[in-house]
Design a protein around this motif. Structure first.
Motif, PDB file in Angstrom:
ATOM      1  N   ASP A 184     -16.491 -34.249 -21.210  1.00  0.00           N
ATOM      2  CA  ASP A 184     -17.296 -34.563 -20.027  1.00  0.00           C
ATOM      3  C   ASP A 184     -16.324 -34.719 -18.861  1.00  0.00           C
ATOM      4  O   ASP A 184     -15.447 -35.586 -18.889  1.00  0.00           O
ATOM      5  N   ALA A 185     -16.435 -33.864 -17.842  1.00  0.00           N
ATOM      6  CA  ALA A 185     -15.501 -33.908 -16.714  1.00  0.00           C
ATOM      7  C   ALA A 185     -16.267 -33.986 -15.398  1.00  0.00           C
ATOM      8  O   ALA A 185     -17.306 -33.345 -15.232  1.00  0.00           O
ATOM      9  N   PHE A 186     -15.721 -34.760 -14.457  1.00  0.00           N
ATOM     10  CA  PHE A 186     -16.333 -34.924 -13.135  1.00  0.00           C
ATOM     11  C   PHE A 186     -15.205 -35.090 -12.122  1.00  0.00           C
ATOM     12  O   PHE A 186     -14.343 -35.957 -12.284  1.00  0.00           O
ATOM     13  N   VAL A 187     -15.197 -34.246 -11.087  1.00  0.00           N
ATOM     14  CA  VAL A 187     -14.196 -34.342 -10.021  1.00  0.00           C
ATOM     15  C   VAL A 187     -14.930 -34.691  -8.735  1.00  0.00           C
ATOM     16  O   VAL A 187     -15.575 -33.835  -8.119  1.00  0.00           O
ATOM     17  N   ASP A 188     -14.843 -35.944  -8.342  1.00  0.00           N
ATOM     18  CA  ASP A 188     -15.642 -36.451  -7.227  1.00  0.00           C
ATOM     19  C   ASP A 188     -15.334 -35.731  -5.928  1.00  0.00           C
ATOM     20  O   ASP A 188     -16.242 -35.455  -5.126  1.00  0.00           O
ATOM     21  N   ASP A 189     -14.066 -35.408  -5.683  1.00  0.00           N
ATOM     22  CA  ASP A 189     -13.683 -34.781  -4.416  1.00  0.00           C
ATOM     23  C   ASP A 189     -14.229 -33.369  -4.247  1.00  0.00           C
ATOM     24  O   ASP A 189     -14.172 -32.810  -3.150  1.00  0.00           O
ATOM     25  N   ARG A 190     -14.714 -32.772  -5.325  1.00  0.00           N
ATOM     26  CA  ARG A 190     -15.247 -31.413  -5.241  1.00  0.00           C
ATOM     27  C   ARG A 190     -16.767 -31.401  -5.065  1.00  0.00           C
ATOM     28  O   ARG A 190     -17.379 -30.351  -5.029  1.00  0.00           O
ATOM     29  N   PHE A 191     -17.363 -32.583  -4.950  1.00  0.00           N
ATOM     30  CA  PHE A 191     -18.809 -32.679  -4.849  1.00  0.00           C
ATOM     31  C   PHE A 191     -19.226 -32.984  -3.422  1.00  0.00           C
ATOM     32  O   PHE A 191     -18.759 -33.945  -2.817  1.00  0.00           O
ATOM     33  N   GLN A 192     -20.110 -32.125  -2.879  1.00  0.00           N
ATOM     34  CA  GLN A 192     -20.726 -32.313  -1.577  1.00  0.00           C
ATOM     35  C   GLN A 192     -19.714 -32.437  -0.443  1.00  0.00           C
ATOM     36  O   GLN A 192     -19.671 -33.421   0.278  1.00  0.00           O
ATOM     37  N   GLN A 193     -18.889 -31.422  -0.323  1.00  0.00           N
ATOM     38  CA  GLN A 193     -18.034 -31.315   0.849  1.00  0.00           C
ATOM     39  C   GLN A 193     -18.892 -30.820   2.017  1.00  0.00           C
ATOM     40  O   GLN A 193     -19.971 -30.279   1.834  1.00  0.00           O
ATOM     41  N   SER A 194     -18.388 -30.988   3.230  1.00  0.00           N
ATOM     42  CA  SER A 194     -19.181 -30.583   4.392  1.00  0.00           C
ATOM     43  C   SER A 194     -19.285 -29.070   4.463  1.00  0.00           C
ATOM     44  O   SER A 194     -18.409 -28.343   4.000  1.00  0.00           O
ATOM     45  N   GLY A 195     -20.370 -28.594   5.032  1.00  0.00           N
ATOM     46  CA  GLY A 195     -20.555 -27.156   5.182  1.00  0.00           C
ATOM     47  C   GLY A 195     -21.877 -26.713   4.593  1.00  0.00           C
ATOM     48  O   GLY A 195     -22.485 -27.393   3.776  1.00  0.00           O
ATOM     49  N   SER A 196     -22.313 -25.542   5.009  1.00  0.00           N
ATOM     50  CA  SER A 196     -23.576 -25.001   4.524  1.00  0.00           C
ATOM     51  C   SER A 196     -23.368 -24.323   3.173  1.00  0.00           C
ATOM     52  O   SER A 196     -22.244 -24.097   2.735  1.00  0.00           O
ATOM     53  N   ASP A 197     -24.474 -24.000   2.531  1.00  0.00           N
ATOM     54  CA  ASP A 197     -24.443 -23.376   1.217  1.00  0.00           C
ATOM     55  C   ASP A 197     -23.803 -21.989   1.304  1.00  0.00           C
ATOM     56  O   ASP A 197     -24.308 -21.097   1.983  1.00  0.00           O
ATOM     57  N   ARG A 198     -22.685 -21.805   0.606  1.00  0.00           N
ATOM     58  CA  ARG A 198     -22.000 -20.510   0.634  1.00  0.00           C
ATOM     59  C   ARG A 198     -22.854 -19.409   0.001  1.00  0.00           C
ATOM     60  O   ARG A 198     -22.605 -18.233   0.237  1.00  0.00           O
ATOM     61  N   PHE A 199     -23.835 -19.794  -0.824  1.00  0.00           N
ATOM     62  CA  PHE A 199     -24.660 -18.811  -1.528  1.00  0.00           C
ATOM     63  C   PHE A 199     -26.040 -18.651  -0.911  1.00  0.00           C
ATOM     64  O   PHE A 199     -26.867 -17.889  -1.427  1.00  0.00           O
ATOM     65  N   ASP A 200     -26.306 -19.414   0.161  1.00  0.00           N
ATOM     66  CA  ASP A 200     -27.571 -19.305   0.896  1.00  0.00           C
ATOM     67  C   ASP A 200     -28.790 -19.432  -0.011  1.00  0.00           C
ATOM     68  O   ASP A 200     -29.815 -18.784   0.211  1.00  0.00           O
ATOM     69  N   GLY A 201     -28.684 -20.252  -1.036  1.00  0.00           N
ATOM     70  CA  GLY A 201     -29.808 -20.458  -1.937  1.00  0.00           C
ATOM     71  C   GLY A 201     -30.088 -19.311  -2.873  1.00  0.00           C
ATOM     72  O   GLY A 201     -31.092 -19.328  -3.587  1.00  0.00           O
ATOM     73  N   ASP A 202     -29.230 -18.315  -2.895  1.00  0.00           N
ATOM     74  CA  ASP A 202     -29.431 -17.143  -3.744  1.00  0.00           C
ATOM     75  C   ASP A 202     -28.901 -17.435  -5.148  1.00  0.00           C
ATOM     76  O   ASP A 202     -27.690 -17.462  -5.384  1.00  0.00           O
ATOM     77  N   ILE A 203     -29.815 -17.664  -6.096  1.00  0.00           N
ATOM     78  CA  ILE A 203     -29.418 -18.018  -7.457  1.00  0.00           C
ATOM     79  C   ILE A 203     -28.652 -16.884  -8.122  1.00  0.00           C
ATOM     80  O   ILE A 203     -27.695 -17.111  -8.861  1.00  0.00           O
ATOM     81  N   GLY A 204     -29.042 -15.653  -7.841  1.00  0.00           N
ATOM     82  CA  GLY A 204     -28.353 -14.519  -8.439  1.00  0.00           C
ATOM     83  C   GLY A 204     -26.884 -14.474  -8.045  1.00  0.00           C
ATOM     84  O   GLY A 204     -26.005 -14.252  -8.887  1.00  0.00           O
TER      85      GLY A 204
END
Length: 423
Positions: A243-263
């Protein structure tokens, strides 16, 4: 939003069973993070392993620390976890009563709004508690036992918060002549998804051992760069969890790089985990993909070695959370190191995978060529006994590991230095 995706089966698949066998040697794995270019020129924060799944590595940090600890019956931990669960339940029941006793629609909506805000604050406080725990362990201010107790309590509270949100949402949904506003529904969903990031199967296993519902289990706790990895093996059941969690990699500023595109997000994740994404290694008829809150994507994959659950933050295109479960007999051995004591007729072999990955230790009588029961320490910490079959699975704490096997007739001690040349 959850997608049950038979149409995306060609992209990602889940669910598997694997046959029991003997660990097979495999080519050397690279312990460094993959850095191939992405469409956006982003760096992929995943360490590579050949012939099995890649894994989320913790950031290099001079404060990093690795230590073994046992999760065993602890009355103080049991009381703390139970108290945390009850406290969250009481808060939830109070909110239910306020909603039910509200005199009109406006008052009901206000009750929901207040409770959703309260749960959001409580969930945020849990994340901060986890972050402080990692920092305190890094600094050497708290022990592994304290970390395990805190993770158990965080797990209990997060699950209770999730249940409380579900309960009040359900009551509101079936209240006559009342419709929950869309923004309130979104707030509750956000709370549930955030809470789900703070509880996992491995952490629940820790809590079960602490409250006496399961046998004592040993875990390796490794921290660094505001990251936490909890890993353990079960020789009897032949299972490994991480089980791994890196807090600094979660919710950085900026918009979605994938624009909501799941594919597009799935394609990116498949590049991060190419072995798991390969159709020849996938198992199962179903796929489970979540597009979570605020550009967070959750992907679960089941493969012939086990299961992978990974979380991708679209704001920085980095994996920040990962849970892996693997079946030990099928895992490839990337390197084997052995040492002998000719006087005591003992040979010890260490079969390696990767840092915080499974490590198999075997002890044999060289003359009789039979397994030997021995006490094993790793980096000076007792990790178990090999038993009648002369075999023990544990976790590899670092690139350099000190192994010692002791029997009534002698002792073998040696340092395993992982060969990273050519990587």
């Amino acid at each position: 939003m959850r997608y049950s995706l038979p149409v995306l089966m060609v992209v990602f698949v889940v669910t598997a069973t694997v046959a029991v066998g003997t660990p097979a040697p495999a080519p050397e794995a690279s312990p460094v993070a993959a850095t191939q270019d992405t469409p956006d020129g982003l760096i992929k924060p995943i360490a590579t392993s050949r012939n099995t799944t890649n894994y989320l590595a913790l950031p290099d940090d001079e404060t990093e620390r690795a230590q073994f600890g046992n999760a065993s019956l602890d009355l103080g931990a049991a009381v703390a976890a139970d108290s945390a669960r009850l406290q969250e339940s009481f808060v939830g029941e109070a909110a239910v009563e306020r909603f039910r006793s509200a005199p009109n629609t406006s008052a009901r909506t206000d009750a929901l709004h207040r409770f959703s805000s309260d749960l959001s604050n409580r969930t945020g406080a849990l994340r901060q508690r986890q972050r402080r725990t990692v920092q305190q362990f890094d600094d050497g201010r708290i022990s592994t036992a304290v970390v395990l107790r805190r993770l158990s309590t965080i797990d209990a509270r997060a699950r209770a918060i999730d249940r409380a949100a579900v309960r009040l949402q359900g009551i509101a949904q079936f209240t006559p002549r009342y419709t929950t506003p869309f923004n309130i529904t979104s707030r509750f969903n956000n709370v549930k998804q955030r809470a789900s990031l703070l509880y996992t199967g491995p952490r629940e296993g820790v809590r079960a051992s602490l409250i006496g519902q399961r046998n004592t289990k040993q875990y390796l706790l490794r921290t660094g760069g505001n990251g936490l990895a909890l890993a353990g093996t079960d020789s009897r059941r032949q299972r490994y969890v991480r089980d791994a969690f890196v807090d600094d990699r979660f919710q950085q500023s900026g918009s979605d790089r994938f624009d909501g595109d799941i594919g597009t997000a799935l394609d990116f994740v498949q590049e991060l985990y190419p072995w798991a994404g390969d159709s020849g290694n996938q198992r199962g008829p179903d796929s489970d993909v979540d597009s979570m809150f605020e550009s967070v994507y959750q992907v679960s994959i089941t493969h012939r070695h086990g299961e992978l659950l990974t979380y991708l933050d679209g704001s920085d295109a980095e994996v920040f959370k990962e849970v892996q479960r693997k079946r030990l007999p099928r895992l490839p051995v990337t390197e084997s190191v052995s040492e002998a004591n000719t006087t005591a007729d003992l040979t010890v072999r260490a079969n390696l995978t990767h840092v915080t990955g499974p490590m198999e230790l075997t002890v044999r009588d060289t003359t009789a060529n039979v397994p030997v029961d021995a006490r094993i320490t790793v980096d000076g910490q007792f990790v178990g006994e090999t038993g009648d079959d002369g075999r023990l699975w544990t976790v590899q704490p670092g690139e350099t590991v000190r192994v010692e096997a002791t029997t009534d007739g002698g002792r073998v001690a040696f340092t395993v230095v992982r060969d990273t040349s050519g990587v």
